[in-house]
Design a protein around this motif. Structure first.
Motif, PDB file in Angstrom:
ATOM      1  N   ARG A   1      10.409   1.730   1.058  1.00 46.99           N
ATOM      2  CA  ARG A   1       9.199   1.628   0.244  1.00 46.99           C
ATOM      3  C   ARG A   1       8.115   0.871   0.992  1.00 46.99           C
ATOM      4  O   ARG A   1       8.399   0.026   1.820  1.00 46.99           O
ATOM      5  CB  ARG A   1       9.519   0.847  -1.030  1.00 46.99           C
ATOM      6  CG  ARG A   1       9.760   1.688  -2.219  1.00 46.99           C
ATOM      7  CD  ARG A   1      10.006   0.830  -3.444  1.00 46.99           C
ATOM      8  NE  ARG A   1       9.533  -0.537  -3.347  1.00 46.99           N
ATOM      9  CZ  ARG A   1       8.642  -1.095  -4.158  1.00 46.99           C
ATOM     10  NH1 ARG A   1       8.140  -0.402  -5.130  1.00 46.99           N
ATOM     11  NH2 ARG A   1       8.277  -2.339  -4.003  1.00 46.99           N
ATOM     12  N   ARG A   2       6.894   1.176   0.650  1.00 51.64           N
ATOM     13  CA  ARG A   2       5.790   0.391   1.184  1.00 51.64           C
ATOM     14  C   ARG A   2       5.856  -0.996   0.580  1.00 51.64           C
ATOM     15  O   ARG A   2       6.145  -1.158  -0.604  1.00 51.64           O
ATOM     16  CB  ARG A   2       4.463   1.031   0.813  1.00 51.64           C
ATOM     17  CG  ARG A   2       4.092   2.174   1.700  1.00 51.64           C
ATOM     18  CD  ARG A   2       2.753   2.727   1.364  1.00 51.64           C
ATOM     19  NE  ARG A   2       1.741   1.696   1.269  1.00 51.64           N
ATOM     20  CZ  ARG A   2       0.516   1.889   0.820  1.00 51.64           C
ATOM     21  NH1 ARG A   2       0.171   3.075   0.415  1.00 51.64           N
ATOM     22  NH2 ARG A   2      -0.342   0.909   0.760  1.00 51.64           N
ATOM     23  N   PRO A   3       5.569  -2.023   1.369  1.00 55.46           N
ATOM     24  CA  PRO A   3       5.581  -3.373   0.797  1.00 55.46           C
ATOM     25  C   PRO A   3       4.452  -3.532  -0.211  1.00 55.46           C
ATOM     26  O   PRO A   3       3.432  -2.838  -0.153  1.00 55.46           O
ATOM     27  CB  PRO A   3       5.356  -4.276   2.011  1.00 55.46           C
ATOM     28  CG  PRO A   3       4.766  -3.405   3.058  1.00 55.46           C
ATOM     29  CD  PRO A   3       5.244  -2.012   2.779  1.00 55.46           C
ATOM     30  N   ASP A   4       4.668  -4.437  -1.145  1.00 53.97           N
ATOM     31  CA  ASP A   4       3.639  -4.698  -2.140  1.00 53.97           C
ATOM     32  C   ASP A   4       2.400  -5.287  -1.467  1.00 53.97           C
ATOM     33  O   ASP A   4       2.494  -6.052  -0.504  1.00 53.97           O
ATOM     34  CB  ASP A   4       4.163  -5.686  -3.192  1.00 53.97           C
ATOM     35  CG  ASP A   4       5.278  -5.068  -4.018  1.00 53.97           C
ATOM     36  OD1 ASP A   4       5.292  -3.827  -4.143  1.00 53.97           O
ATOM     37  OD2 ASP A   4       6.128  -5.827  -4.522  1.00 53.97           O
ATOM     38  N   LEU A   5       1.251  -4.928  -1.980  1.00 55.18           N
ATOM     39  CA  LEU A   5       0.002  -5.431  -1.426  1.00 55.18           C
ATOM     40  C   LEU A   5      -0.207  -6.878  -1.847  1.00 55.18           C
ATOM     41  O   LEU A   5       0.142  -7.276  -2.959  1.00 55.18           O
ATOM     42  CB  LEU A   5      -1.168  -4.580  -1.907  1.00 55.18           C
ATOM     43  CG  LEU A   5      -1.139  -3.121  -1.470  1.00 55.18           C
ATOM     44  CD1 LEU A   5      -2.339  -2.388  -2.081  1.00 55.18           C
ATOM     45  CD2 LEU A   5      -1.174  -2.999   0.030  1.00 55.18           C
ATOM     46  N   VAL A   6      -0.777  -7.649  -0.948  1.00 50.04           N
ATOM     47  CA  VAL A   6      -1.060  -9.051  -1.222  1.00 50.04           C
ATOM     48  C   VAL A   6      -2.559  -9.178  -1.472  1.00 50.04           C
ATOM     49  O   VAL A   6      -3.376  -8.738  -0.658  1.00 50.04           O
ATOM     50  CB  VAL A   6      -0.651  -9.938  -0.024  1.00 50.04           C
ATOM     51  CG1 VAL A   6      -1.031 -11.377  -0.270  1.00 50.04           C
ATOM     52  CG2 VAL A   6       0.824  -9.799   0.250  1.00 50.04           C
ATOM     53  N   THR A   7      -2.917  -9.769  -2.574  1.00 53.60           N
ATOM     54  CA  THR A   7      -4.321  -9.952  -2.911  1.00 53.60           C
ATOM     55  C   THR A   7      -4.851 -11.195  -2.203  1.00 53.60           C
ATOM     56  O   THR A   7      -4.262 -12.273  -2.275  1.00 53.60           O
ATOM     57  CB  THR A   7      -4.492 -10.123  -4.430  1.00 53.60           C
ATOM     58  OG1 THR A   7      -3.906  -8.997  -5.082  1.00 53.60           O
ATOM     59  CG2 THR A   7      -5.951 -10.229  -4.800  1.00 53.60           C
TER      60      THR A   7
END
Length: 96
Positions: free
Chosen positions: A63-69
């Motif tokens: 999976r693509r890693p979660d985006l960091v805001t």
């Protein structure tokens, strides 16, 4: 159709091709250069599809890693009090 469905369809067609090449070998004999080339090409296609299937499984399973805001607020300037400005030297010294 999904990629998995397409790969399954291609695999089924390749299996039919390999069976047909086997029947041709029985009728024509397996000693001819042309039939050996067709057999090698069919085997190469089968191997290529197998590698493609393995690559697709690997790609879809990771999976693509979660985006960091990153906030728009300015950074705390106290974080850089002990560092030099890159390429400009220390603040209290002058360039030559």
């Amino acid at each position: 159709m999904s990629v998995s469905d397409e790969l399954t369809t291609v695999q089924r067609c390749l299996d039919d091709l390999v069976r047909s090449v086997g029947r041709l070998e029985q009728q024509m004999g397996s000693g001819g250069l042309d039939i050996r080339r067709v057999r090698a090409d069919a085997d190469h296609l089968r191997e290529s599809v197998s590698l493609l299937r393995a690559a697709t499984v690997t790609t879809t399973s990771s999976r693509r890693p979660d985006l960091v805001t990153i906030p728009d607020t300015p950074y705390d300037t106290s974080l850089w009090t002990d560092s030099d400005d890159e390429g400009l030297g220390a603040r209290d010294r002058h360039a030559p």
